[in-house]
Design a protein around this motif. Sequence first.
Motif, PDB file in Angstrom:
ATOM      1  N   TRP A   1       5.825   6.727   0.844  1.00  0.00           N
ATOM      2  CA  TRP A   1       6.283   5.621   1.395  1.00  0.00           C
ATOM      3  C   TRP A   1       5.545   4.194   0.851  1.00  0.00           C
ATOM      4  O   TRP A   1       4.296   4.666   0.348  1.00  0.00           O
ATOM      5  CB  TRP A   1       6.044   5.535   2.908  1.00  0.00           C
ATOM      6  CG  TRP A   1       7.190   6.625   3.452  1.00  0.00           C
ATOM      7  CD1 TRP A   1       6.943   7.885   3.470  1.00  0.00           C
ATOM      8  CD2 TRP A   1       8.410   6.361   4.176  1.00  0.00           C
ATOM      9  NE1 TRP A   1       8.356   8.305   4.084  1.00  0.00           N
ATOM     10  CE2 TRP A   1       9.065   7.305   4.538  1.00  0.00           C
ATOM     11  CE3 TRP A   1       9.155   5.043   4.189  1.00  0.00           C
ATOM     12  CZ2 TRP A   1      10.308   7.375   5.051  1.00  0.00           C
ATOM     13  CZ3 TRP A   1      10.582   5.040   4.666  1.00  0.00           C
ATOM     14  CH2 TRP A   1      11.135   6.021   5.165  1.00  0.00           C
ATOM     15  N   ARG A   2       5.860   3.160   1.069  1.00  0.00           N
ATOM     16  CA  ARG A   2       5.241   1.783   0.822  1.00  0.00           C
ATOM     17  C   ARG A   2       5.185   1.021   1.803  1.00  0.00           C
ATOM     18  O   ARG A   2       6.284   0.884   2.773  1.00  0.00           O
ATOM     19  CB  ARG A   2       5.835   1.113  -0.348  1.00  0.00           C
ATOM     20  CG  ARG A   2       6.068   1.974  -1.768  1.00  0.00           C
ATOM     21  CD  ARG A   2       4.732   2.166  -2.325  1.00  0.00           C
ATOM     22  NE  ARG A   2       4.938   2.782  -3.605  1.00  0.00           N
ATOM     23  CZ  ARG A   2       4.795   4.128  -3.875  1.00  0.00           C
ATOM     24  NH1 ARG A   2       4.836   5.030  -2.675  1.00  0.00           N
ATOM     25  NH2 ARG A   2       5.179   4.445  -5.163  1.00  0.00           N
ATOM     26  N   HIS A   3       4.180   0.241   2.211  1.00  0.00           N
ATOM     27  CA  HIS A   3       4.111  -0.738   3.373  1.00  0.00           C
ATOM     28  C   HIS A   3       3.787  -2.171   2.473  1.00  0.00           C
ATOM     29  O   HIS A   3       2.950  -2.098   1.935  1.00  0.00           O
ATOM     30  CB  HIS A   3       3.042  -0.092   4.212  1.00  0.00           C
ATOM     31  CG  HIS A   3       2.605  -1.149   5.476  1.00  0.00           C
ATOM     32  ND1 HIS A   3       2.121  -2.347   5.394  1.00  0.00           N
ATOM     33  CD2 HIS A   3       3.354  -1.046   6.548  1.00  0.00           C
ATOM     34  CE1 HIS A   3       2.251  -2.980   6.497  1.00  0.00           C
ATOM     35  NE2 HIS A   3       2.892  -2.275   7.417  1.00  0.00           N
TER      36      HIS A   3
ATOM     37  N   THR B   1       0.961  -1.052  -0.005  1.00  0.00           N
ATOM     38  CA  THR B   1      -0.100  -0.076  -0.147  1.00  0.00           C
ATOM     39  C   THR B   1       0.772   1.282   0.007  1.00  0.00           C
ATOM     40  O   THR B   1       2.116   1.192   0.476  1.00  0.00           O
ATOM     41  CB  THR B   1      -0.814  -0.136   1.249  1.00  0.00           C
ATOM     42  OG1 THR B   1      -0.098  -0.088   2.415  1.00  0.00           O
ATOM     43  CG2 THR B   1      -1.837  -1.031   1.196  1.00  0.00           C
TER      44      THR B   1
ATOM     45  N   SER C   1       6.284  -7.473   7.946  1.00  0.00           N
ATOM     46  CA  SER C   1       5.549  -6.475   7.412  1.00  0.00           C
ATOM     47  C   SER C   1       6.269  -4.853   7.891  1.00  0.00           C
ATOM     48  O   SER C   1       6.806  -5.076   9.121  1.00  0.00           O
ATOM     49  CB  SER C   1       4.248  -6.302   8.471  1.00  0.00           C
ATOM     50  OG  SER C   1       3.367  -5.198   8.160  1.00  0.00           O
ATOM     51  N   PHE C   2       6.674  -4.144   6.818  1.00  0.00           N
ATOM     52  CA  PHE C   2       7.580  -3.086   7.165  1.00  0.00           C
ATOM     53  C   PHE C   2       7.124  -2.076   6.071  1.00  0.00           C
ATOM     54  O   PHE C   2       6.664  -2.221   4.978  1.00  0.00           O
ATOM     55  CB  PHE C   2       9.014  -3.485   7.112  1.00  0.00           C
ATOM     56  CG  PHE C   2       9.112  -4.320   5.825  1.00  0.00           C
ATOM     57  CD1 PHE C   2       9.821  -3.510   4.652  1.00  0.00           C
ATOM     58  CD2 PHE C   2       9.267  -5.609   5.775  1.00  0.00           C
ATOM     59  CE1 PHE C   2      10.153  -4.099   3.698  1.00  0.00           C
ATOM     60  CE2 PHE C   2       9.634  -6.251   4.422  1.00  0.00           C
ATOM     61  CZ  PHE C   2      10.060  -5.395   3.478  1.00  0.00           C
ATOM     62  N   TRP C   3       7.486  -0.780   6.419  1.00  0.00           N
ATOM     63  CA  TRP C   3       7.626   0.478   5.510  1.00  0.00           C
ATOM     64  C   TRP C   3       8.933   0.557   4.727  1.00  0.00           C
ATOM     65  O   TRP C   3      10.040   0.272   5.288  1.00  0.00           O
ATOM     66  CB  TRP C   3       7.328   1.673   6.323  1.00  0.00           C
ATOM     67  CG  TRP C   3       6.138   1.594   6.985  1.00  0.00           C
ATOM     68  CD1 TRP C   3       5.513   1.405   8.139  1.00  0.00           C
ATOM     69  CD2 TRP C   3       4.982   2.154   6.238  1.00  0.00           C
ATOM     70  NE1 TRP C   3       4.311   1.565   8.555  1.00  0.00           N
ATOM     71  CE2 TRP C   3       3.674   2.092   7.219  1.00  0.00           C
ATOM     72  CE3 TRP C   3       4.631   2.880   5.139  1.00  0.00           C
ATOM     73  CZ2 TRP C   3       2.625   2.642   7.096  1.00  0.00           C
ATOM     74  CZ3 TRP C   3       3.366   3.396   5.029  1.00  0.00           C
ATOM     75  CH2 TRP C   3       2.276   3.086   5.722  1.00  0.00           C
TER      76      TRP C   3
ATOM     77  N   ARG D   1       1.549   5.234   1.253  1.00  0.00           N
ATOM     78  CA  ARG D   1       1.213   6.525   2.253  1.00  0.00           C
ATOM     79  C   ARG D   1       2.315   7.409   1.865  1.00  0.00           C
ATOM     80  O   ARG D   1       3.519   7.346   2.264  1.00  0.00           O
ATOM     81  CB  ARG D   1       1.097   5.895   3.595  1.00  0.00           C
ATOM     82  CG  ARG D   1      -0.015   4.658   3.835  1.00  0.00           C
ATOM     83  CD  ARG D   1      -1.082   5.488   3.838  1.00  0.00           C
ATOM     84  NE  ARG D   1      -2.228   4.694   4.402  1.00  0.00           N
ATOM     85  CZ  ARG D   1      -2.964   3.880   3.606  1.00  0.00           C
ATOM     86  NH1 ARG D   1      -2.602   3.763   2.261  1.00  0.00           N
ATOM     87  NH2 ARG D   1      -4.012   2.886   4.030  1.00  0.00           N
TER      88      ARG D   1
ATOM     89  N   ARG E   1       3.158  -6.062   3.467  1.00  0.00           N
ATOM     90  CA  ARG E   1       2.592  -6.992   4.457  1.00  0.00           C
ATOM     91  C   ARG E   1       2.623  -8.487   3.590  1.00  0.00           C
ATOM     92  O   ARG E   1       2.112  -8.586   2.475  1.00  0.00           O
ATOM     93  CB  ARG E   1       1.162  -6.714   4.970  1.00  0.00           C
ATOM     94  CG  ARG E   1       0.765  -7.678   5.822  1.00  0.00           C
ATOM     95  CD  ARG E   1      -0.585  -7.149   6.287  1.00  0.00           C
ATOM     96  NE  ARG E   1      -1.641  -7.185   5.314  1.00  0.00           N
ATOM     97  CZ  ARG E   1      -2.762  -6.522   5.419  1.00  0.00           C
ATOM     98  NH1 ARG E   1      -3.060  -5.858   6.418  1.00  0.00           N
ATOM     99  NH2 ARG E   1      -3.591  -6.395   4.429  1.00  0.00           N
TER     100      ARG E   1
END
Length: 345
Positions: free
Chosen positions: A10-12, A5, A37-39, A7, A14
Amino acid sequence: MADITRRLGWRHLRGAPTAHIRHHRGGKLLHDGPGLSFWFRALTAALSEVPVDDRELAMTFHARTSDFQDVAVQATVTYRISDPAVAASRLDFSIDPDTGAWRGTPLEQLGTLLTETAQQHALDVLSRTPLSAALVDGVTAVRERIAAGLAGEPRLPSTGIEVVAVRVMALRPEPEVERALRTPAREQIQQEADRATYERRAVAVERERAIAENELASQIELARREEQLVDQRGTNTRREAEEHAAADAVRAEAEAARTVRLAEAEAARSVRLARAEAEGAREVGEARAQAQAAWLRVHGEVDVATLHALTGTRLAENLPRIDSVTVSPDVLTGLLARLGTREQA
């Protein structure tokens, strides 16, 4: 495929528990493991996703036996990536940082590697096996040979691949050959079925014959018993007639004896009665004779006038009652004349 996703630049990411994620930035490994799961920033991140779950690879290929017959082999190989780091270094498991999709086709490369290796070992064992033996024991032989060949293939461990299981579902010849091979078995099965049918019919006929014989024996026994019954009935009837005849004879004899006794008694009674009547008649006759004799003696000693008087008295007693008497002159004249004559005499 990883879930990514956005933001604010930034990307997240999962990841799934069955997906091993490797995150590099500037040549350094920042994240390494399943289910992360990380940015991250898309411009500086190098991502790869290696599936670590068991995968099923179905394969179908053709081979030729030692007697030059084509057969189709259907098999399934179960594998997994036991060393994601080695697999990611040997195959391209990199993903797009914006979509999470693989940039290459690593699983197709693995499938091709496994299929060609398994096919090579299957062809090797089938090329030395005739068709009849391949159809009988070929499945086990091919499965064992493929499993041994994949386990001994050096490229798989060096790629981080581990073979879990090998299954061979079928070895089938060409349709014409299969029909030709099925024909003797079908004919034998048909012969067995025909023989079973004939035996069943023979058994049915034998049972029907046994049933008919039993029915005939039952009828003969029934006729014999009916004959015995008729004989017994005739004997009983004759015996009953004889007993009735004997009873009638006894009854007739008794009746005759009784009749004779009655006749004799009646005859004796009649004789006694006749004798009594004769005796009575004799006594009555004697008494009458004595009375008549006495009457005659008495009347013989009495004079004529007295007799006339008695005669008139007896006559008067026997005459009917006379209420009135009409004396005519003629009668009176005749009576007077008679009286006069009597007096003269």
